[in-house]
Motif scaffolding. Structure first.
Motif, mmCIF file in Angstrom:
data_model
loop_
_atom_site.group_PDB
_atom_site.id
_atom_site.type_symbol
_atom_site.label_atom_id
_atom_site.label_comp_id
_atom_site.label_asym_id
_atom_site.label_seq_id
_atom_site.Cartn_x
_atom_site.Cartn_y
_atom_site.Cartn_z
ATOM 1 N N TYR A 175 0.863 -1.204 0.000
ATOM 2 C CA TYR A 175 0.000 0.000 0.000
ATOM 3 C C TYR A 175 0.886 1.236 0.000
ATOM 4 O O TYR A 175 1.811 1.337 0.806
ATOM 5 N N ASP A 176 0.622 2.166 -0.930
ATOM 6 C CA ASP A 176 1.362 3.426 -0.845
ATOM 7 C C ASP A 176 0.406 4.608 -1.001
ATOM 8 O O ASP A 176 0.746 5.631 -1.582
ATOM 9 N N GLY A 177 -0.809 4.436 -0.467
ATOM 10 C CA GLY A 177 -1.800 5.507 -0.545
ATOM 11 C C GLY A 177 -1.680 6.466 0.620
ATOM 12 O O GLY A 177 -0.698 6.459 1.366
ATOM 13 N N ARG A 178 -2.678 7.312 0.743
ATOM 14 C CA ARG A 178 -2.713 8.267 1.852
ATOM 15 C C ARG A 178 -4.001 7.998 2.642
ATOM 16 O O ARG A 178 -5.097 8.317 2.189
ATOM 17 N N LEU A 222 -5.308 9.288 5.412
ATOM 18 C CA LEU A 222 -6.052 10.340 6.104
ATOM 19 C C LEU A 222 -7.125 11.067 5.281
ATOM 20 O O LEU A 222 -8.243 11.266 5.774
ATOM 21 N N PRO A 223 -6.827 11.522 4.053
ATOM 22 C CA PRO A 223 -7.764 12.420 3.354
ATOM 23 C C PRO A 223 -9.235 11.966 3.299
ATOM 24 O O PRO A 223 -10.114 12.796 3.570
#
Ligand code: HEM
Length: 125
Positions: free
Chosen positions: A62-65, A67-68
């Motif tokens: 996984y290399d997403g973000r 929090l947003p």
């Protein structure tokens, strides 16, 4: 060293078991089902498996973000986090040996806390 039983298969069973319960929950179900269309659930579950794999196994899947999307949910508050963590705790204790359940919970609580702080900061509290 990680317990040997903690593998992709155990992560998949936790993720699928947890979101099965969450979607039926009176408080959280409507939030998740409002944000994720029925046809998008397989993708969401794959992403959550990748997230936990990267988090616990350091697989880099996984290399997403993370929090947003949570900042974008209106009115996400203390009661939502409490319910999320209670359901997650029930799931991991049902499906994993105690040492693995603790690893999941420890990480989930830390991340939930960081989300709470970020949400409060974002609202200027
Ligand atoms: C994504 C809700 C807590 C990790 C999402 C999405 C929703 C959601 C609706 C999907 C957003 C979208 O695709 O449009 C919630 C609610 C929570 C909660 C209501 C409790 C108050 C947590 C916690 C964690 C977490 C504690 C981590 C342990 C993630 C991750 C994603 C996600 C990794 C995917 C982000 C991406 O798109 O890459 N959450 N969440 N969430 N959530 Fe949560």
């Amino acid at each position: 060293p990680l317990p040997e039983v903690l593998d992709e298969e155990m992560i998949a069973s936790v993720v699928h078991g947890f979101y099965d319960e969450i979607r039926k929950d009176d408080l959280l179900g409507p939030i998740f089902n409002g944000a994720i269309a029925p046809q998008d659930w397989p993708h969401h579950l794959d992403k959550m498996c990748a997230f936990w794999s990267a988090t616990l196994l350091r697989s880099g899947r996984y290399d997403g973000r993370p929090l947003p999307p949570h900042l974008a949910l209106p009115e996400l508050g203390e009661e939502h986090f409490r319910r999320w963590l209670a359901l997650f705790r029930a799931t991991v204790h049902e499906l994993c040996p105690p040492d693995v359940a603790v690893l999941f919970m420890d990480r989930a609580m830390r991340i939930a806390h960081s989300f709470r702080l970020a949400i409060a900061f974002n609202r200027g509290e």
